[in-house]
Design a protein around this motif. Structure first.
Motif: not given
Length: 743
Positions: A71-72, A104-112, A114-116, A124-129
């Motif tokens: 996510g962002v 348990t959600p894990e929030f690795p550091s990445m840009t938007w 990079e997430g896409l 990755i397993d899931i994207m938010v917002s």
């Protein structure tokens, strides 16, 4: 502008919102279409009702694993970092869901972006917002339940003058790479025919910093973004609301997505659920159900509806205005094309890649080629420069100059000159003028063929004259005395030319009057022979004969005066004998003989002198004055439009005569005063100066006239020569050797 920080509307049209602002505004109230959406909603509702019964408030099958979340993390209050921890509405909602579903959600550091990219790779397993677009649906599966709604807003600096969408035209506007709010703003500006210069940034924080630093004039954000109120403010531009969802890589984690949909559906039905608790904590001051709107939002919708009607009316007026302006632009374009086609010089318009777009009629008339025969620059080089070595050399020079001009930001290159051969074999000399526009290079050809031919003729003629002069003066160039004589002969030649021009007028008038008198006399004689002469005819003949005789006499006397003056001045210069003269009258005769040199100029002269009788060498005095006047006319008045003035003053003091020659020209630099009388010293070598004029003057004054000459400051602002001459000279006072050498 580089691709790194600019956007050229590269988003596919299918990914853009299908309608404008108000279609998206009212589109949020429409239910999903199609049986698939209907059954999916029914299934989710059934699952939400059965899940608590079957599981007693716990998940049927716990995940017991970590879920990687993308996510962002600077979308306050949706998701952001606080003291190194990822928090916000979406992360905390996912943590609450994980507590129920057993992950348990894990929030690795990445840009938007990079997430896409990792979502497309499935790492990755899931994207938010996340907003839903057709472009993203190609690699993502979205949750069925929207969890939040936000509006697109445009943030601007505090002192910005942006008041509406039209004010963004041609301005730099920032958007976040991959952000739907930015894409919606692009669609909105495109629907209004506005063309901002879009620049992409990696995050909303980076975009906010860019606005504050002045890199862009505005930026696209979501309505809940927490911005720096000391530097930025919201503009009046509010546009397409968007709904945000969770999403998983397409075809994977379907169980996780369905479990979340079921849980969120159940929570939405109960106002005391974590969903509303987190909404109250992060998004609002009180919990409320999705789909219900606060009073201010309903008022805003009403105002926007009214605004829609106003905008619709303005849109109609704007369309009519655009149509009118379009017609005016078409007329202007037709006028410019007419001017282009009828321009008196050949013109080419070509693209930066070398493709010829337009050539005017003059191009085809002069060179004989059409645009079909020379469609591009490569063909141009082949046809116009068939010799490979010549073509390579000229092309390298041309391309080097163009590259230099473009690299230095210039809009044109220095005019260059060259020759081209037309289809009929005729060679033309052109001056090439090239200017650069945003899309086209414009090349104009100024025809210098006739001018260069005339210049070449003059150069050849001058060369021939110089050759003839060299032939006539070759033996005389061996000594300084011979050069002095050549300069004196040149001055006499100028005097002859002036005299010829002056004496031509009275002689021509006399000839015309004599011819008229002869015709009248012949006619009168014929009438007298026939006995047909009346008193009136006789008197008319006498009047005409008398008038013609007066004209002939006056002009012949004038010519005789000119001839006598010229004979005296020329004889004085040729023989350099001593005789008595009236200085004022003699100076007048010399200046009258030089009068043709003043024609076609705005220069004048004046002699201020009493009647002074001198016994001297008049020829030397004539040569001195001729050289000084020639020097002034050649060097003192470089501007053809200047108004020059030459003044000659003579006074007598005891046995000496002081002659002051001065002009109002540019003068002689003080540092050159000591060198002006040296042989061959000149400041006008490029204008035909030999450096002997003032040297001859100095020799004639000091050796022939036994006087002195010096430079002074002139009251007129130019040059001033002061001559000190004796009143009387005799043959005994002048050394014969010196005289013969200088004569």
């Amino acid at each position: 502008m580089t691709a790194k920080n600019s956007v050229h509307h590269s988003i596919p049209r299918a990914a853009r919102p299908p309608g404008g602002f108000f279609i998206h505004l009212f589109g949020i109230f429409r239910p999903g279409k199609g049986p698939r959406c209907f059954f999916l909603r029914g299934f989710l509702c059934l699952w939400a009702l059965l899940l608590p019964v079957l599981a007693g408030g716990q998940p049927v099958i716990p995940f017991s694993q970590e879920v990687r979340v993308a996510g962002v993390w600077d979308l306050f209050p949706y998701s952001y970092q606080e003291e190194g921890r990822i928090t916000g509405f979406f992360p905390e909602l996912l943590r609450s869901a994980g507590a129920v579903l057993g992950f348990t959600p894990e929030f690795p550091s990445m840009t938007w972006s990079e997430g896409l990219e990792r979502a497309m790779e499935g790492s990755i397993d899931i994207m938010v917002s996340l907003t839903k677009t057709q472009e993203r649906q190609a690699f993502l599966d979205y949750s069925a339940v929207p969890l939040a709604t936000s509006w697109g807003v445009v943030l601007i600096p505090l002192e910005s003058s942006v008041t509406d969408v039209l004010a963004l035209d041609a301005r730099p506007v920032g958007i976040v790479r991959g952000d739907q709010n930015g894409k919606n703003l692009m669609a909105l500006t495109e629907s209004f025919g506005v063309s901002p210069v879009y620049r992409e940034y990696s995050s909303h924080s980076a975009l906010q910093a860019a606005i504050i630093q002045g890199q862009v004039d505005a930026g696209a954000f979501f309505s809940a973004f927490r911005f720096d109120g000391d530097a930025l403010r919201r503009s009046p531009i509010i546009y397409n609301p968007v709904q945000t969802f969770y999403a998983v890589p397409r075809g994977s984690n379907q169980r996780l997505l369905s479990e979340l949909d079921a849980l969120f559906t159940r929570w939405i039905e109960h106002t005391d659920s974590p969903y509303y608790q987190l909404q109250e904590r992060y998004l609002t001051n009180q919990g409320r159900r999705p789909g219900t709107f606060p009073g201010w939002l309903r008022t805003l919708v009403i105002l926007l509806g009214l605004g829609f009607l106003v905008v619709l009316g303005l849109n109609i007026l704007l369309r009519r205005l655009i149509q009118r302006k379009t017609r005016e632009l078409q007329q202007t374009n037709e006028l410019l094309m007419a001017i282009f086609n009828h321009a008196p010089m050949p013109i080419i318009m070509m693209t930066r890649g070398g493709e010829f777009r337009y050539v005017n009629q003059r191009f085809s008339q002069v060179l004989g080629y059409s645009i079909e025969e020379i469609p591009d620059a490569e063909t141009w080089w082949q046809i116009m420069y068939p010799r490979e070595d010549q073509r390579r050399r000229i092309r390298q020079i041309y391309e080097h100059r163009v590259e230099q001009a473009l690299n230095s930001g210039q809009t044109s290159i220095e005019p260059t000159e060259g020759q081209l051969v037309a289809r009929d074999g005729r060679a033309y000399t052109f001056q090439f003028l090239m200017t650069f526009t945003q899309d086209l290079n414009v090349v104009m050809f100024q025809d210098l063929t006739e001018l260069r031919a005339n210049q070449q003729y003059l150069e050849d003629f001058n060369a021939q004259l110089e050759y003839l002069v060299e032939e006539r003066t070759r033996e005389l160039e061996q000594s300084r005395q011979a050069l002095f004589l050549a300069e004196k002969n040149a001055g006499l030649g100028r005097m002859v030319a002036g005299f010829s021009h002056e004496v031509n007028t009275p002689i021509g008038v006399s000839l015309t009057a004599a011819s008229f008198l002869m015709e009248e006399t012949q006619g009168f004689s014929d009438q007298a022979g026939a006995g047909q002469v009346s008193r009136k005819q006789f008197q008319t003949y006498l009047d005409r004969a008398l008038e013609s005789s007066k004209i002939i006499l006056q002009n012949l006397e004038r010519a005789a005066g000119l001839i006598n003056g010229f004979k005296q001045v020329s004889a004085d210069q040729m023989h350099l004998s001593i005789r008595s003269i009236d200085l004022k009258d003699y100076l007048q005769q010399i200046m009258l003989s030089l009068q043709p040199r003043f024609r076609h100029t705005r220069h004048t002269w004046k002699i201020e002198s009493p009647s002074i009788q001198m016994i001297t060498y008049p020829g030397a005095l004539a040569q001195i004055l001729t050289n000084l006047v020639t020097n002034s006319l050649t060097y003192a008045f470089p501007d053809p439009e200047s108004i020059g003035f030459i003044r000659i003053t003579a006074v007598r003091e005891d046995s000496r005569v002081f002659v002051r020659y001065e002009d109002n020209g540019v003068g002689i630099p003080i540092e050159d005063w000591e060198k002006v009388f040296e042989p061959f010293f000149t400041t006008g070598r490029g204008r035909g100066g030999t450096g002997l004029g003032l040297s001859i003057v100095h020799s004639l004054v000091t050796e022939r006239l036994r006087g002195s000459i010096g430079l002074r400051r002139s009251e007129l602002g130019g040059v001033c020569f002061m001559l000190d001459l004796p009143m009387e000279l005799s043959e005994d006072t002048v050394d014969s050797d010196t005289g013969s050498a200088q004569g």
